[in-house]
Design a protein around this motif. Structure first.
Motif, short mmCIF file in Angstrom:
data_model
loop_
_atom_site.label_atom_id
_atom_site.label_comp_id
_atom_site.label_asym_id
_atom_site.label_seq_id
_atom_site.Cartn_x
_atom_site.Cartn_y
_atom_site.Cartn_z
N ALA A 190 8.76 -5.97 -8.95
CA ALA A 190 8.40 -4.81 -8.16
C ALA A 190 7.56 -5.27 -6.98
CB ALA A 190 7.62 -3.81 -9.00
N TYR A 191 7.76 -4.62 -5.83
CA TYR A 191 7.08 -5.02 -4.61
C TYR A 191 6.41 -3.82 -3.94
CZ TYR A 191 9.95 -9.24 -4.95
OH TYR A 191 10.55 -10.40 -5.38
N ALA A 192 5.33 -4.10 -3.22
CA ALA A 192 4.76 -3.09 -2.34
C ALA A 192 5.76 -2.85 -1.21
CB ALA A 192 3.44 -3.58 -1.77
N ASP A 193 5.80 -1.61 -0.73
CA ASP A 193 6.75 -1.29 0.34
C ASP A 193 6.55 -2.16 1.57
OD1 ASP A 193 6.78 2.32 -0.30
OD2 ASP A 193 7.94 0.67 -1.19
N SER A 194 5.31 -2.53 1.83
CA SER A 194 4.99 -3.28 3.04
C SER A 194 5.54 -4.70 3.04
CB SER A 194 3.47 -3.32 3.24
OG SER A 194 2.84 -3.93 2.13
N MET A 206 6.50 -16.06 0.96
CA MET A 206 6.20 -15.08 2.00
C MET A 206 6.85 -15.49 3.31
SD MET A 206 2.17 -14.37 1.14
CE MET A 206 1.65 -16.00 1.64
N ASN A 207 7.77 -14.68 3.77
CA ASN A 207 8.48 -14.95 5.02
C ASN A 207 8.16 -13.88 6.05
OD1 ASN A 207 9.78 -17.15 3.75
ND2 ASN A 207 11.45 -15.85 3.05
N THR A 208 8.44 -14.21 7.28
CA THR A 208 8.22 -13.28 8.40
C THR A 208 6.83 -12.64 8.31
OG1 THR A 208 10.58 -12.73 8.11
CG2 THR A 208 9.38 -11.53 9.79
N LEU A 209 5.84 -13.49 8.18
CA LEU A 209 4.47 -13.00 8.03
C LEU A 209 4.00 -12.33 9.31
CD1 LEU A 209 3.14 -16.06 6.07
CD2 LEU A 209 2.90 -13.69 5.31
N ARG A 229 -8.44 -3.94 -3.64
CA ARG A 229 -7.37 -4.88 -3.94
C ARG A 229 -6.08 -4.09 -4.15
NH1 ARG A 229 -8.95 -9.53 -8.11
NH2 ARG A 229 -10.63 -9.57 -6.58
N GLU A 230 -4.99 -4.57 -3.56
CA GLU A 230 -3.73 -3.87 -3.66
C GLU A 230 -2.64 -4.76 -4.23
OE1 GLU A 230 -2.35 -2.64 0.19
OE2 GLU A 230 -2.04 -4.68 0.88
N LEU A 231 -1.72 -4.15 -4.92
CA LEU A 231 -0.59 -4.87 -5.48
C LEU A 231 0.34 -5.34 -4.37
CD1 LEU A 231 1.23 -5.72 -7.92
CD2 LEU A 231 2.29 -3.46 -7.69
N VAL A 232 0.75 -6.60 -4.46
CA VAL A 232 1.77 -7.14 -3.56
C VAL A 232 3.11 -7.21 -4.29
CG1 VAL A 232 2.49 -9.11 -2.19
CG2 VAL A 232 0.06 -8.49 -2.29
N ALA A 233 3.10 -7.83 -5.47
CA ALA A 233 4.33 -7.95 -6.26
C ALA A 233 3.98 -8.29 -7.69
CB ALA A 233 5.24 -9.03 -5.68
N ARG A 234 4.81 -7.83 -8.62
CA ARG A 234 4.64 -8.16 -10.04
C ARG A 234 6.02 -8.50 -10.60
NH1 ARG A 234 -0.16 -7.78 -12.24
NH2 ARG A 234 0.74 -8.40 -14.23
N LYS A 251 8.48 -5.58 1.02
CA LYS A 251 9.88 -5.60 0.57
C LYS A 251 10.77 -6.22 1.64
CE LYS A 251 9.90 -1.71 -2.64
NZ LYS A 251 10.35 -0.32 -2.88
N GLY A 252 11.63 -7.11 1.19
CA GLY A 252 12.54 -7.78 2.11
C GLY A 252 11.95 -9.01 2.78
N ARG A 253 10.64 -9.20 2.66
CA ARG A 253 9.99 -10.37 3.27
C ARG A 253 9.41 -11.31 2.22
NH1 ARG A 253 5.56 -9.77 6.21
NH2 ARG A 253 4.84 -7.87 5.15
N PHE A 254 8.89 -10.77 1.14
CA PHE A 254 8.26 -11.57 0.09
C PHE A 254 9.17 -11.61 -1.14
CE2 PHE A 254 3.48 -10.84 1.30
CZ PHE A 254 3.78 -11.22 2.61
N THR A 255 9.11 -12.73 -1.84
CA THR A 255 9.85 -12.87 -3.09
C THR A 255 8.95 -13.49 -4.15
OG1 THR A 255 11.93 -13.20 -1.89
CG2 THR A 255 11.87 -13.84 -4.22
N ILE A 256 8.83 -12.80 -5.28
CA ILE A 256 8.06 -13.33 -6.40
C ILE A 256 9.01 -13.96 -7.40
CG2 ILE A 256 8.08 -11.14 -7.67
CD1 ILE A 256 5.21 -11.81 -8.59
N SER A 257 8.60 -15.07 -7.97
CA SER A 257 9.41 -15.73 -9.00
C SER A 257 8.48 -16.40 -9.99
CB SER A 257 10.37 -16.75 -8.37
OG SER A 257 9.64 -17.76 -7.70
#
Length: 123
Positions: free
Chosen positions: A58-62, A82-85, A45-50, A64-70
């Protein structure tokens, strides 16, 4: 006891968008960090965003710029837009919530996980 339930997964074409939601419930006194992780078969299991209570996400590099956590603290909910999947985003996404809850008259920390929601990206 604290429960965490995710929703919003599904099948989407590459380049498309999805929004995941996660709600925490129970005798919660305080919610701290909230986050999203993902896992594919055979991999850890890997971190996507916290996102902390009052700090910077904080976001995983993979992603960044596509996902937004709120988060919506009034609803004990965290979201992942999650955009530009792309195909590599296909995974089961898990929500994680940490905080303090009240079993009776005491206070205890919790670190709760949801059951996961599947995101499948097709070409």
């Amino acid at each position: 006891q604290v429960q965490v339930v995710e929703s919003g997964g599904g099948l989407v074409q590459a380049g498309g968008s999805l929004r995941l939601s996660c709600a925490a419930s129970g005798t919660i006194f305080h919610i701290g960090d909230m986050g999203w992780y993902r896992q594919t078969p055979g991999k850890e299991r890997e971190l996507v965003a916290r996102i902390p209570t009052g700090g910077t996400a904080a976001y995983a590099d993979s992603v960044k710029g596509r996902f937004t956590i709120s988060r919506d603290n009034s609803e004990s909910t965290v979201y992942l837009q999650m955009n530009t999947l792309n195909l590599e985003d296909t995974a089961t996404y898990f929500c994680n919530v940490r905080g303090i809850w009240r079993p009776g008259d005491s206070y205890r920390t919790f670190d709760a996980w949801g059951q996961g929601t599947l995101v499948s990206v097709s070409s």
